[in-house]
Scaffold this motif. Structure first.
Motif, mmCIF file in Angstrom:
data_model
loop_
_atom_site.group_PDB
_atom_site.id
_atom_site.type_symbol
_atom_site.label_atom_id
_atom_site.label_comp_id
_atom_site.label_asym_id
_atom_site.label_seq_id
_atom_site.Cartn_x
_atom_site.Cartn_y
_atom_site.Cartn_z
ATOM 1 N N UNK A 58 1.011 -1.204 0.065
ATOM 2 C CA UNK A 58 0.036 0.022 -0.079
ATOM 3 C C UNK A 58 0.929 1.180 0.186
ATOM 4 N N UNK A 59 1.776 1.327 0.761
ATOM 5 C CA UNK A 59 2.889 2.406 0.973
ATOM 6 C C UNK A 59 3.325 2.534 -0.372
ATOM 7 N N UNK A 60 3.956 1.487 -1.333
ATOM 8 C CA UNK A 60 4.508 1.834 -2.490
ATOM 9 C C UNK A 60 3.599 2.196 -3.536
ATOM 10 N N UNK A 61 2.372 1.440 -3.258
ATOM 11 C CA UNK A 61 1.299 2.282 -4.499
ATOM 12 C C UNK A 61 0.940 3.631 -4.177
ATOM 13 N N UNK A 62 0.933 4.236 -2.847
ATOM 14 C CA UNK A 62 0.602 5.656 -2.533
ATOM 15 C C UNK A 62 1.807 6.456 -2.859
ATOM 16 N N UNK A 63 3.060 6.092 -3.177
ATOM 17 C CA UNK A 63 4.346 6.694 -3.335
ATOM 18 C C UNK A 63 5.041 6.451 -4.571
ATOM 19 N N UNK A 64 4.386 6.012 -5.589
ATOM 20 C CA UNK A 64 4.983 5.877 -6.918
ATOM 21 C C UNK A 64 5.947 6.912 -7.603
ATOM 22 N N UNK A 65 5.947 8.010 -7.132
ATOM 23 C CA UNK A 65 6.610 9.179 -7.608
ATOM 24 C C UNK A 65 7.860 9.316 -7.057
#
Length: 137
Positions: A58-65
Protein backbone atom coordinates in the motif's frame (compact mmCIF):
# COMPACT_ATOMS: atom_id res chain seq x y z
CA UNK A 1 36.10 -25.13 44.76
CA UNK A 2 32.36 -25.80 44.36
CA UNK A 3 31.66 -22.09 44.28
CA UNK A 4 34.19 -21.63 41.45
CA UNK A 5 32.57 -24.42 39.43
CA UNK A 6 29.13 -22.92 39.94
CA UNK A 7 30.36 -19.51 38.83
CA UNK A 8 32.10 -21.02 35.80
CA UNK A 9 28.96 -22.94 34.83
CA UNK A 10 26.82 -19.81 35.19
CA UNK A 11 29.20 -17.74 33.04
CA UNK A 12 29.36 -20.46 30.40
CA UNK A 13 25.56 -20.59 30.30
CA UNK A 14 25.32 -16.83 29.87
CA UNK A 15 27.88 -16.94 27.05
CA UNK A 16 25.85 -19.61 25.25
CA UNK A 17 22.63 -17.66 25.64
CA UNK A 18 24.26 -14.43 24.46
CA UNK A 19 25.73 -16.21 21.43
CA UNK A 20 22.41 -17.72 20.36
CA UNK A 21 21.34 -14.77 18.12
CA UNK A 22 24.48 -15.27 16.04
CA UNK A 23 23.19 -18.72 15.16
CA UNK A 24 20.06 -17.13 13.74
CA UNK A 25 21.93 -14.66 11.52
CA UNK A 26 21.68 -16.94 8.48
CA UNK A 27 18.55 -18.97 9.02
CA UNK A 28 17.43 -20.35 5.63
CA UNK A 29 20.83 -20.83 4.02
CA UNK A 30 19.34 -20.11 0.62
CA UNK A 31 16.05 -21.88 1.23
CA UNK A 32 14.06 -18.83 0.16
CA UNK A 33 10.67 -19.04 -1.41
CA UNK A 34 9.57 -18.49 -4.98
CA UNK A 35 7.60 -15.74 -6.74
CA UNK A 36 5.66 -12.97 -5.06
CA UNK A 37 7.75 -12.54 -1.96
CA UNK A 38 9.93 -14.75 0.13
CA UNK A 39 7.40 -15.53 2.81
CA UNK A 40 3.81 -16.55 2.26
CA UNK A 41 2.87 -15.84 5.88
CA UNK A 42 5.02 -12.83 6.67
CA UNK A 43 8.37 -12.93 8.40
CA UNK A 44 8.46 -15.56 11.11
CA UNK A 45 12.19 -15.85 11.69
CA UNK A 46 13.03 -15.88 15.34
CA UNK A 47 14.46 -12.57 16.44
CA UNK A 48 13.73 -10.72 13.20
CA UNK A 49 11.09 -8.13 12.41
CA UNK A 50 7.53 -9.04 11.53
CA UNK A 51 7.13 -7.53 8.05
CA UNK A 52 3.62 -6.47 7.00
CA UNK A 53 3.90 -7.13 3.28
CA UNK A 54 0.37 -5.94 2.51
CA UNK A 55 1.01 -2.65 4.29
CA UNK A 56 4.26 -2.16 2.41
CA UNK A 57 2.51 -2.73 -0.92
CA UNK A 58 0.00 0.00 0.00
CA UNK A 59 2.83 2.40 0.88
CA UNK A 60 4.54 1.65 -2.44
CA UNK A 61 1.31 2.17 -4.39
CA UNK A 62 0.73 5.51 -2.64
CA UNK A 63 4.29 6.75 -3.31
CA UNK A 64 5.05 5.72 -6.89
CA UNK A 65 6.53 9.15 -7.63
CA UNK A 66 9.57 8.35 -5.47
CA UNK A 67 11.17 5.87 -7.86
CA UNK A 68 11.71 5.59 -11.57
CA UNK A 69 11.12 2.70 -13.93
CA UNK A 70 13.40 -0.31 -13.72
CA UNK A 71 13.84 -3.61 -15.47
CA UNK A 72 13.54 -6.95 -13.74
CA UNK A 73 16.82 -8.60 -12.90
CA UNK A 74 18.19 -11.39 -15.10
CA UNK A 75 17.00 -14.84 -13.92
CA UNK A 76 20.47 -15.89 -12.74
CA UNK A 77 20.75 -12.90 -10.43
CA UNK A 78 17.08 -13.14 -9.42
CA UNK A 79 17.72 -16.65 -8.05
CA UNK A 80 20.40 -15.24 -5.74
CA UNK A 81 17.93 -12.85 -4.12
CA UNK A 82 16.59 -15.21 -1.52
CA UNK A 83 15.99 -15.03 2.17
CA UNK A 84 19.03 -16.11 4.14
CA UNK A 85 21.49 -15.45 1.31
CA UNK A 86 23.93 -12.55 1.16
CA UNK A 87 22.93 -9.62 -1.04
CA UNK A 88 25.02 -9.87 -4.24
CA UNK A 89 27.41 -6.91 -4.49
CA UNK A 90 26.67 -4.04 -6.84
CA UNK A 91 23.01 -4.72 -7.62
CA UNK A 92 21.27 -2.89 -4.79
CA UNK A 93 20.28 0.74 -5.18
CA UNK A 94 19.41 3.13 -2.37
CA UNK A 95 15.84 4.29 -2.17
CA UNK A 96 14.66 7.90 -2.23
CA UNK A 97 14.73 9.23 1.34
CA UNK A 98 11.06 10.26 1.10
CA UNK A 99 10.09 6.65 0.39
CA UNK A 100 12.39 5.27 3.10
CA UNK A 101 10.75 7.59 5.63
CA UNK A 102 7.35 6.10 4.80
CA UNK A 103 8.42 2.43 4.91
CA UNK A 104 8.50 0.66 8.27
CA UNK A 105 11.86 1.01 10.04
CA UNK A 106 13.38 -2.10 11.58
CA UNK A 107 16.43 -1.55 13.79
CA UNK A 108 19.46 -3.19 12.18
CA UNK A 109 17.88 -3.55 8.73
CA UNK A 110 17.81 -1.38 5.59
CA UNK A 111 15.46 -1.31 2.60
CA UNK A 112 17.15 -1.37 -0.84
CA UNK A 113 16.00 -1.82 -4.39
CA UNK A 114 17.32 -4.36 -6.89
CA UNK A 115 15.63 -4.10 -10.28
CA UNK A 116 11.90 -4.19 -9.53
CA UNK A 117 12.35 -5.92 -6.16
CA UNK A 118 12.28 -4.34 -2.70
CA UNK A 119 14.69 -6.04 -0.30
CA UNK A 120 15.13 -5.85 3.46
CA UNK A 121 18.78 -6.50 4.34
CA UNK A 122 20.49 -6.97 7.70
CA UNK A 123 22.97 -4.10 7.98
CA UNK A 124 25.59 -5.97 10.00
CA UNK A 125 25.77 -9.10 7.82
CA UNK A 126 24.37 -8.12 4.42
CA UNK A 127 22.04 -11.12 4.64
CA UNK A 128 18.68 -10.78 2.90
CA UNK A 129 15.80 -10.90 5.35
CA UNK A 130 12.87 -10.31 3.00
CA UNK A 131 12.37 -10.02 -0.78
CA UNK A 132 9.25 -8.46 -2.26
CA UNK A 133 9.49 -9.36 -5.92
CA UNK A 134 8.26 -7.11 -8.73
CA UNK A 135 6.67 -4.53 -6.42
CA UNK A 136 8.56 -1.59 -7.92
CA UNK A 137 7.71 -2.02 -11.61
Amino acid sequence: MTRTRTLTAALASLALIAGSPALLAEPGKGKGHDKGHSSSQGSNWSGGPQVDIGGIRIILDDNRDYWGPAQSLPPGIQKNLARGKPLPPGIAKKLDGRLVSRLPHYEGYDWVRAGTDLILVAVATGIIYEVLQDVMD
